[in-house]
Scaffold this motif. Sequence first.
Motif, mmCIF file in Angstrom:
data_model
loop_
_atom_site.group_PDB
_atom_site.id
_atom_site.type_symbol
_atom_site.label_atom_id
_atom_site.label_comp_id
_atom_site.label_asym_id
_atom_site.label_seq_id
_atom_site.Cartn_x
_atom_site.Cartn_y
_atom_site.Cartn_z
ATOM 1 N N THR A 1 171.494 59.963 64.380
ATOM 2 C CA THR A 1 170.437 60.794 63.802
ATOM 3 C C THR A 1 170.935 61.692 62.667
ATOM 4 O O THR A 1 170.147 62.131 61.838
ATOM 5 C CB THR A 1 169.811 61.677 64.893
ATOM 6 O OG1 THR A 1 170.847 62.436 65.542
ATOM 7 C CG2 THR A 1 169.101 60.829 65.938
ATOM 8 N N ASP A 2 172.239 61.945 62.614
ATOM 9 C CA ASP A 2 172.775 62.818 61.575
ATOM 10 C C ASP A 2 173.455 62.048 60.451
ATOM 11 O O ASP A 2 173.992 62.655 59.522
ATOM 12 C CB ASP A 2 173.770 63.822 62.172
ATOM 13 C CG ASP A 2 174.901 63.130 62.915
ATOM 14 O OD1 ASP A 2 174.754 61.946 63.261
ATOM 15 O OD2 ASP A 2 175.937 63.788 63.156
ATOM 16 N N LEU B 1 163.120 56.667 62.374
ATOM 17 C CA LEU B 1 164.499 57.102 62.143
ATOM 18 C C LEU B 1 165.095 56.430 60.917
ATOM 19 O O LEU B 1 165.780 57.069 60.105
ATOM 20 C CB LEU B 1 165.353 56.799 63.379
ATOM 21 C CG LEU B 1 165.074 57.647 64.624
ATOM 22 C CD1 LEU B 1 165.815 57.073 65.826
ATOM 23 C CD2 LEU B 1 165.491 59.094 64.395
ATOM 24 N N SER C 1 166.422 57.982 57.374
ATOM 25 C CA SER C 1 167.864 57.866 57.128
ATOM 26 C C SER C 1 168.225 56.955 55.960
ATOM 27 O O SER C 1 169.410 56.791 55.674
ATOM 28 C CB SER C 1 168.556 57.339 58.396
ATOM 29 O OG SER C 1 168.282 58.151 59.506
#
Length: 349
Positions: free
Chosen positions: A215-216, A240, A244
């Motif tokens: 997620t980061d 997601l 991203s």
Amino acid sequence: MMPKLKFDYRDHKHELGTFSNNVCTTLLSHTAPVIQKVEYQSGQIYRFPRTLYNFKTLETLQLRFNVLINVPSTVFLTSLRTLHLHYVNYKDFKSVLNLLSGCPNLKTLSVHRYPCSNTVKTFTIAVPSLQRLSIYNSNGGQQDWGYVINATSLKYLKIKGICGLGFCLIENVTELVEANITDVSDIFNENLVGSLTSVKRLSLRISPLKVKFPTDNVFYQLVHLELHACKEAWFNLLTLMLVSSPKLQVLKLINQWRCEKKRVARGEWNQPNNVSECLLFHLEAFMWKGYKWQREDEKEVAKYIIGNTKRLKRATFSSRRIKPSERVEVVKELESVVRASNSCKLVFE
């Protein structure tokens, strides 16, 4: 003098004991200046001749089924470009290391394994020259089994069927162009997807509930994304990936027909609060194969993409088992969406 050799135990099944002798005799008597390819398939456990590992002109080696890899510390396969290891047996992990370290110019490697069929728990692939790698595991595994991949020149990666393993550690793949991750789940310790942030083309057939998602992390180089819409919570994965992948240009969603009968906990589509950067500035092509026009949640996803992608040039939908009258209604509904891009062309196949 033949440049290509293929050994198949089925040619000798009526003459027990002759297969191994014929293989050894042929290899030892081979005198051609270049041997391009050796393919070997056995019906019984067979220890491959150690002399093979010193064929400096061998370019392609395929070993399949019941071959025992017992590699000496010295291997000189300096011309080997392609290696297939399909369901073979390994004496120990050193045999894997010795074999691969003796192939300094290897470009393509294909590994198929039964997770618990041999003694190698950590399968290490450290080949600086490697450009294409395919790994396939039959279902099942153990927490102390897994893969370590270190290939600085890797361009293409395919991983399929790795379920319930302890780890799949991928390092130094900054040159990766394309990756295909299929039916992977329950990787206990490692962040598989997070190691692929340098990839340009990515195909995912996974569930974010089964594989840890980064997620980061940001996929800064990703321009082409393919998602299979038959996995648990795939709506979450879509959200997601859109967030991203700021430079994404092509998005393809796939509903395979054989998944239609399966009851999958797809989750609920929750429209993001903010429109992602890729939809605002970069996405140009959107395709949905197997679009389930009867489902309200899939309609909402389609409308969201069309209604918020400002540079979209073409949106293509295809669906199975649809009547002409139903097709007209689906097209009308899609056409009624207020599109963010005035130049967007809608196609229903």
